[in-house]
Design a protein around this motif. Sequence first.
Motif, PDB file in Angstrom:
ATOM      1  N   GLY A 199      49.022  40.621  39.918  1.00  0.00           N
ATOM      2  CA  GLY A 199      48.787  39.806  41.108  1.00  0.00           C
ATOM      3  C   GLY A 199      47.416  40.034  41.736  1.00  0.00           C
ATOM      4  O   GLY A 199      47.328  40.123  42.965  1.00  0.00           O
TER       5      GLY A 199
ATOM      6  N   HIS B  35      54.581  37.238  44.954  1.00  0.00           N
ATOM      7  CA  HIS B  35      53.518  38.238  44.842  1.00  0.00           C
ATOM      8  C   HIS B  35      54.061  39.611  44.474  1.00  0.00           C
ATOM      9  O   HIS B  35      53.314  40.450  43.956  1.00  0.00           O
ATOM     10  CB  HIS B  35      52.757  38.315  46.177  1.00  0.00           C
ATOM     11  CG  HIS B  35      51.531  39.168  46.124  1.00  0.00           C
ATOM     12  ND1 HIS B  35      50.487  38.897  45.266  1.00  0.00           N
ATOM     13  CD2 HIS B  35      51.181  40.284  46.816  1.00  0.00           C
ATOM     14  CE1 HIS B  35      49.526  39.803  45.438  1.00  0.00           C
ATOM     15  NE2 HIS B  35      49.933  40.665  46.363  1.00  0.00           N
TER      16      HIS B  35
ATOM     17  N   GLY C  29      48.174  48.058  46.503  1.00  0.00           N
ATOM     18  CA  GLY C  29      47.685  46.903  47.247  1.00  0.00           C
ATOM     19  C   GLY C  29      47.291  47.246  48.674  1.00  0.00           C
ATOM     20  O   GLY C  29      47.191  48.414  49.057  1.00  0.00           O
TER      21      GLY C  29
ATOM     22  N   TYR D 243      47.363  46.705  41.462  1.00  0.00           N
ATOM     23  CA  TYR D 243      48.235  45.672  42.035  1.00  0.00           C
ATOM     24  C   TYR D 243      47.569  45.045  43.247  1.00  0.00           C
ATOM     25  O   TYR D 243      47.103  45.755  44.145  1.00  0.00           O
ATOM     26  CB  TYR D 243      49.576  46.301  42.421  1.00  0.00           C
ATOM     27  CG  TYR D 243      50.487  45.416  43.253  1.00  0.00           C
ATOM     28  CD1 TYR D 243      50.774  44.107  42.873  1.00  0.00           C
ATOM     29  CD2 TYR D 243      51.081  45.903  44.413  1.00  0.00           C
ATOM     30  CE1 TYR D 243      51.616  43.304  43.640  1.00  0.00           C
ATOM     31  CE2 TYR D 243      51.937  45.117  45.174  1.00  0.00           C
ATOM     32  CZ  TYR D 243      52.190  43.819  44.787  1.00  0.00           C
ATOM     33  OH  TYR D 243      53.021  43.033  45.548  1.00  0.00           O
ATOM     34  N   SER D 244      47.521  43.718  43.292  1.00  0.00           N
ATOM     35  CA  SER D 244      46.975  42.973  44.426  1.00  0.00           C
ATOM     36  C   SER D 244      45.524  43.390  44.683  1.00  0.00           C
ATOM     37  O   SER D 244      44.654  43.115  43.864  1.00  0.00           O
ATOM     38  CB  SER D 244      47.866  43.158  45.651  1.00  0.00           C
ATOM     39  OG  SER D 244      47.560  42.238  46.653  1.00  0.00           O
TER      40      SER D 244
ATOM     41  N   TRP E 275      44.017  39.850  43.630  1.00  0.00           N
ATOM     42  CA  TRP E 275      43.637  38.991  44.746  1.00  0.00           C
ATOM     43  C   TRP E 275      42.166  38.574  44.629  1.00  0.00           C
ATOM     44  O   TRP E 275      41.359  39.267  44.031  1.00  0.00           O
ATOM     45  CB  TRP E 275      43.858  39.750  46.039  1.00  0.00           C
ATOM     46  CG  TRP E 275      43.526  38.998  47.297  1.00  0.00           C
ATOM     47  CD1 TRP E 275      44.355  38.202  48.028  1.00  0.00           C
ATOM     48  CD2 TRP E 275      42.271  38.991  47.980  1.00  0.00           C
ATOM     49  NE1 TRP E 275      43.702  37.692  49.115  1.00  0.00           N
ATOM     50  CE2 TRP E 275      42.414  38.163  49.113  1.00  0.00           C
ATOM     51  CE3 TRP E 275      41.033  39.605  47.733  1.00  0.00           C
ATOM     52  CZ2 TRP E 275      41.363  37.937  50.006  1.00  0.00           C
ATOM     53  CZ3 TRP E 275      39.990  39.379  48.615  1.00  0.00           C
ATOM     54  CH2 TRP E 275      40.160  38.546  49.743  1.00  0.00           C
TER      55      TRP E 275
ATOM     56  N   ASP F 203      53.320  33.034  43.416  1.00  0.00           N
ATOM     57  CA  ASP F 203      52.608  34.039  44.217  1.00  0.00           C
ATOM     58  C   ASP F 203      52.006  33.370  45.450  1.00  0.00           C
ATOM     59  O   ASP F 203      51.127  32.515  45.344  1.00  0.00           O
ATOM     60  CB  ASP F 203      51.499  34.683  43.378  1.00  0.00           C
ATOM     61  CG  ASP F 203      50.855  35.889  44.051  1.00  0.00           C
ATOM     62  OD1 ASP F 203      50.705  35.868  45.291  1.00  0.00           O
ATOM     63  OD2 ASP F 203      50.485  36.831  43.340  1.00  0.00           O
TER      64      ASP F 203
ATOM     65  N   THR G 156      50.469  35.017  47.928  1.00  0.00           N
ATOM     66  CA  THR G 156      49.364  35.811  48.474  1.00  0.00           C
ATOM     67  C   THR G 156      48.087  35.616  47.667  1.00  0.00           C
ATOM     68  O   THR G 156      47.040  35.238  48.209  1.00  0.00           O
ATOM     69  CB  THR G 156      49.742  37.305  48.500  1.00  0.00           C
ATOM     70  OG1 THR G 156      50.904  37.471  49.314  1.00  0.00           O
ATOM     71  CG2 THR G 156      48.610  38.145  49.065  1.00  0.00           C
ATOM     72  N   SER G 157      48.146  35.888  46.385  1.00  0.00           N
ATOM     73  CA  SER G 157      46.975  35.704  45.512  1.00  0.00           C
ATOM     74  C   SER G 157      46.939  34.315  44.894  1.00  0.00           C
ATOM     75  O   SER G 157      45.922  33.928  44.322  1.00  0.00           O
ATOM     76  CB  SER G 157      46.987  36.758  44.399  1.00  0.00           C
ATOM     77  OG  SER G 157      46.865  38.059  44.928  1.00  0.00           O
TER      78      SER G 157
END
Length: 437
Positions: free
Chosen positions: A269, A329, A133, A213-214, A271, A298, A300-301
């Motif tokens: 997760g 997240h 991320g 991830y992310s 984004w 979550d 963040t996302s």
Amino acid sequence: MKTLVKTLVPTAMMVAGAAMANPVDGQLPNAPTLAAYGDLPVGVRQIELVNPDQINILAIDPAADKPAELPRYDRPLTVEMWYPAAADATGSNEFRAYLRDGTTEVTLTGRAMRDAAPAATDTPYPLVLISHGYPGNRFLMSHLAENLASKGYVVTSIDHTDSTYQTQAAFGSTLVNRSLDQLFVLEEMAGKAAEGAEFAGLYDASNAGLIGYSMGGYGAIITAGGGVTQASVDYSWGGPHGTLGIHLAGSDTHNALPDPRIKTAVAIGPWGMNTGFWDAEGLAGVQIPMLFIAGSQDETSLYEQGVRAIWENVSGVDTALLTYVNAGHNAAAPMPAPKESYYFNEEKGFNISEHYSDQVWDTVRMNNIAQHFVTAWMNEQLKGDATAAEYLTLVEDSNAGVWSMNEDGTEKEDHSHWKGFAKGTAKGLKYEVKSPK
């Protein structure tokens, strides 16, 4: 004096480094079946790569007029490679990594042996790429990397320049370069396994998977064929002067991007949906089966308007969504927080351990569940393992599964408890599948 003590905590811990245990290979008694390490010893080594003649996003002034020619540079990328090792291989199981603060270097331990001799194999192993991320580093998902390697995969995890704890810089670089980094590393790893090359015969880069991830998940969606929106290309805080346009849905550059060597992807997760980077049209471009993993809280996302919405709008391929109910997240991806991260960093404004942990779920428990599901997914997609499907054919709500067994250990007709989870341990999870519309 209070501030001084906080500043000195990581240094004090570093002095006692040898006594500090930061294992990434934890296995809880209630870990699901496929979380268990495989029978193969694991090696790990560092590889330095350079992607030549790339657009230098950091050298572009978004406030100035667009230059006639965009500045370019040779983009360095460090990767870590985990692989099945020779039966008699030896090596240290310690490795050094920086924390989220970008300054504290700590020792991690696992089962992988540094620079161990690779295994000899008649059948090349599948290749899996891991993408962290923003910010992150190549060790953030080391728990998953070495776990997969022990089961017959070669796993390459990328340090994305301008996006690591030490190199974190303008977000536009991550937006533009994330997918390009993933595909460049794939190409470089293919070369290293070619006839006569260093790892010839060890792995098959034409049978590859991707885990992100992310922001790594954002990149995985692009790499899989999902194109971004025009609105996201135009964001003033995004790729300067429309540089993100190379990933615009429907553009010639993006249509040419997906690589047929990547057969599947796992996005943890991912984004972008929450800020307008994706829509149904762009996500319809995803060309490979994908497993999405998310926490239902979550922050963040996002979940309903974020990861779940991405999953719902990927319409042309088989997909699945694994949800950790009430997780945030950090669901599934980060390794356990190193002990040296247990301090409040004044500059960052938070306790560094928060970068690795969840408010509700135990990290090792989340890691074990991720290891189980990613193993089943990759075994089915990359190894053609028909038995893997049994671990992915589940009632949607784990809490609703019924444990109903005969005395001889065979399942009764009404048994619906999640396969691979011991009695009573499949709790707080959802697994949903979706076929092409």
